[in-house]
Design a protein around this motif. Structure first.
Motif, short mmCIF file in Angstrom:
data_model
loop_
_atom_site.label_atom_id
_atom_site.label_comp_id
_atom_site.label_asym_id
_atom_site.label_seq_id
_atom_site.Cartn_x
_atom_site.Cartn_y
_atom_site.Cartn_z
N ARG A 29 36.76 40.15 45.48
CA ARG A 29 36.84 38.81 46.07
C ARG A 29 37.55 38.86 47.42
O ARG A 29 37.17 38.15 48.36
CB ARG A 29 37.57 37.86 45.13
N ARG A 33 35.98 37.58 50.87
CA ARG A 33 36.67 36.54 51.62
C ARG A 33 36.99 36.99 53.05
O ARG A 33 36.83 36.24 54.00
CB ARG A 33 37.94 36.13 50.89
N ASN A 34 37.44 38.23 53.20
CA ASN A 34 37.90 38.72 54.51
C ASN A 34 36.92 39.66 55.18
O ASN A 34 37.21 40.14 56.28
CB ASN A 34 39.25 39.41 54.35
#
Length: 93
Positions: A29, A33-34
């Motif tokens: 995750r 996300r990044n």
């Protein structure tokens, strides 16, 4: 007594698989996300080290295809592969 120890061993393996998968999922995750490739390699390394190694251990323990020494060698090889992937992710930054 032996069945109790076997049951506790299986429960321990299953708990390791669940927790390890959750930790690897959180790393994945973080990658999503990044958009961080090191997080992806961390997730992959954790999957190899924790749930995959535990699943292999559980299967080899149950099926008794290999001797104890051979089983340990396979499990250690998978775990070391996971560490190498994590190390690659760390030096990639």
């Amino acid at each position: 007594m032996t069945s109790l120890i076997t049951s506790l061993s299986i429960i321990s393996h299953l708990a390791t698989i669940v927790v390890g998968t959750y930790v690897a999922y959180q790393s994945y995750r973080g990658y999503r996300r990044n958009d961080s490739r090191p997080m992806l390699t961390l997730a992959l390394g954790l999957v190899l080290m924790i749930p995959i190694a535990s699943i292999i251990d559980l299967v080899l323990l149950d099926l008794r295809i290999l001797t104890a020494l051979q089983s340990e060698l396979v499990i250690q090889t998978v775990s070391i592969s996971g560490l190498i992937v994590i190390f690659y992710g760390l030096i990639q930054t």
